[in-house]
Enzyme design. Structure first.
Site, PDB file in Angstrom:
ATOM      1  CG  ASP A  21      55.278  31.618  32.497  1.00 28.02           C
ATOM      2  OD1 ASP A  21      54.512  31.877  31.553  1.00 28.02           O
ATOM      3  OD2 ASP A  21      54.888  31.529  33.685  1.00 28.02           O
ATOM      4  CG  HIS A  38      53.385  33.236  22.318  1.00 28.86           C
ATOM      5  ND1 HIS A  38      53.761  32.847  23.591  1.00 28.86           N
ATOM      6  CD2 HIS A  38      52.027  33.366  22.358  1.00 28.86           C
ATOM      7  CE1 HIS A  38      52.671  32.744  24.347  1.00 28.86           C
ATOM      8  NE2 HIS A  38      51.619  33.060  23.633  1.00 28.86           N
ATOM      9  CG  ASN A  69      50.087  26.010  27.440  1.00 33.74           C
ATOM     10  OD1 ASN A  69      51.294  25.785  27.318  1.00 33.74           O
ATOM     11  ND2 ASN A  69      49.616  26.766  28.424  1.00 33.74           N
ATOM     12  NE  ARG A 189      56.470  29.256  35.539  1.00 37.20           N
ATOM     13  CZ  ARG A 189      55.343  28.572  35.491  1.00 37.20           C
ATOM     14  NH1 ARG A 189      55.220  27.460  36.190  1.00 37.20           N
ATOM     15  NH2 ARG A 189      54.328  28.989  34.759  1.00 37.20           N
TER      16      ARG A 189
HETATM   17  C1  IPE Z   1      53.714  26.686  31.505  1.00 36.21           C
HETATM   18  O1  IPE Z   1      53.358  28.020  31.509  1.00 36.21           O
HETATM   19  C2  IPE Z   1      53.725  26.139  30.118  1.00 36.21           C
HETATM   20  C3  IPE Z   1      54.743  26.658  29.218  1.00 36.21           C
HETATM   21  C4  IPE Z   1      55.656  27.542  29.515  1.00 36.21           C
HETATM   22  C5  IPE Z   1      54.732  26.101  27.888  1.00 36.21           C
HETATM   23  P1  IPE Z   1      51.854  28.502  31.730  1.00 36.21           P
HETATM   24  O2  IPE Z   1      51.888  29.987  31.693  1.00 36.21           O
HETATM   25  O3  IPE Z   1      50.949  27.827  30.784  1.00 36.21           O
HETATM   26  O4  IPE Z   1      51.536  27.957  33.189  1.00 36.21           O
HETATM   27  P2  IPE Z   1      50.575  28.538  34.315  1.00 36.21           P
HETATM   28  O5  IPE Z   1      49.224  28.697  33.679  1.00 36.21           O
HETATM   29  O6  IPE Z   1      51.149  29.830  34.754  1.00 36.21           O
HETATM   30  O7  IPE Z   1      50.613  27.500  35.377  1.00 36.21           O
HETATM   31  C1  IPE Z   2      54.713  31.140  28.113  1.00 35.25           C
HETATM   32  O1  IPE Z   2      54.248  32.446  28.128  1.00 35.25           O
HETATM   33  C2  IPE Z   2      54.496  30.464  26.783  1.00 35.25           C
HETATM   34  C3  IPE Z   2      53.464  29.433  26.775  1.00 35.25           C
HETATM   35  C4  IPE Z   2      52.766  29.048  27.800  1.00 35.25           C
HETATM   36  C5  IPE Z   2      53.207  28.794  25.516  1.00 35.25           C
HETATM   37  P1  IPE Z   2      52.747  32.780  28.536  1.00 35.25           P
HETATM   38  O2  IPE Z   2      51.919  32.796  27.306  1.00 35.25           O
HETATM   39  O3  IPE Z   2      52.276  31.841  29.587  1.00 35.25           O
HETATM   40  O4  IPE Z   2      52.885  34.232  29.107  1.00 35.25           O
HETATM   41  P2  IPE Z   2      52.185  34.814  30.408  1.00 35.25           P
HETATM   42  O5  IPE Z   2      52.520  33.878  31.526  1.00 35.25           O
HETATM   43  O6  IPE Z   2      50.727  34.845  30.122  1.00 35.25           O
HETATM   44  O7  IPE Z   2      52.784  36.165  30.566  1.00 35.25           O
HETATM   45 MG    MG Z   3      52.420  31.860  31.590  1.00 39.14          MG
END
Ligand code: IPE
Ligand code: IPE
Ligand code: MG
Length: 244
Positions: A21, A38, A69, A189
């Site tokens: 994350d 990403h 997502n 995490r």
């Molecule tokens: C969880 O992260 C999913 C992945 C890392 C693929 P998210 O960023 O989507 O989760 P929330 O929205 O903070 O719960």
């Molecule tokens: C995690 O990073 C990757 C996926 C959920 C695919 P995020 O895209 O959730 O990054 P933040 O949490 O918005 O910084």
């Molecule tokens: Mg995230």
């Protein structure tokens, strides 16, 4: 170059699960579009795979895309799928070189055809590798995983292939996407968020949770070792009274 930190892990660690994350925030902090977070995230994987091998970990799970997502803008989803396809095509030789077998947890039928196809080919090409399992959670949701297992077992029951007495915890676990993998010992995490976000709900029943403020695009061997040190200090009791 600084000397590689040595670290010896004494605790059993068969399966580590990562919630990768913080990619979007990492990019935003640098004035970049979220998708470049990403992009950078993918570049971290090899170092972490290698560290997993170094610490004799048998299985490593990576949350790549959750069932929630899909709620993101289509442009971001497209970039994520592009990067995943690139990973599944370009990194296969590398995965084979470290003896990694790929497993995918999640329904790949909902993915665009090109992504689904690269997943299928990557699974086929790595299927005989035995050093470590790299479990990529893609279009994965913990609740979805449990409901699917329930449906599969209900069908077996209706077909008289199983009796109620045969439905044990192990039997149930064999119907989850993670079938065949050891229980998760450690769930990490990144990015400071402290929640599960529908990740491996059944499988995390007794894992240790480590939350690091490091965002995934900055997560490296050193940051991983810091998490392992925290894990090393935990007392796992499993409801009993012994220290370990
Ligand atoms: C969880 O992260 C999913 C992945 C890392 C693929 P998210 O960023 O989507 O989760 P929330 O929205 O903070 O719960
Ligand atoms: C995690 O990073 C990757 C996926 C959920 C695919 P995020 O895209 O959730 O990054 P933040 O949490 O918005 O910084
Ligand atoms: Mg995230």
């Amino acid at each position: 170059m600084s000397k590689k930190e040595t670290f010896t892990l004494t605790k059993k660690l068969d399966h580590v699960a990562f919630i990768m994350d913080g990619n979007g925030r990492w990019a935003k902090l640098r004035g970049l579009p979220r998708y470049l977070g990403h992009r950078e995230a993918m570049n971290r994987l090899e170092e972490i795979f290698e560290a997993c091998r170094e610490f004799n970990i048998k299985a490593a799970s990576f949350y790549a895309f959750s069932t929630e997502n899909w709620n993101r803008p289509q442009d971001e989803i497209d970039h994520l799928m592009d990067y995943l396809e690139e990973f599944f095509t370009k990194k296969i030789d590398y995965l084979c070189s470290i003896g990694a077998r790929l497993q995918i947890s999640g329904d790949i039928n909902r993915l665009r055809p090109s992504t689904k196809q690269t997943c299928i080919e990557a699974l086929e090409r790595t299927k005989d590798n035995q050093n470590i399992v790299i479990n990529v959670c893609l279009n994965y949701g913990g609740r979805d995983d449990i409901v699917r297992a329930c449906k599969a077992i209900a069908q077996e029951y209706a077909d008289k292939k199983v009796s109620l007495d045969d439905i044990t915890e192990n039997y149930f676990a064999d119907h989850l996407y993670t079938h065949g993998l050891p229980d998760i010992d450690l769930m990490i995490r990144t990015s400071g968020e402290q929640r599960l976000s529908n990740y491996l709900l059944w499988q995390n029943a007794y894992s240790e949770f480590v939350f690091t403020p490091v965002k995934w695009p900055d997560f490296n061997r050193k940051a991983f070792i810091d998490c392992l040190k925290e894990f090393e200090g935990r007392k796992r009791r499993y409801g009993g009274l012994k220290n370990e």
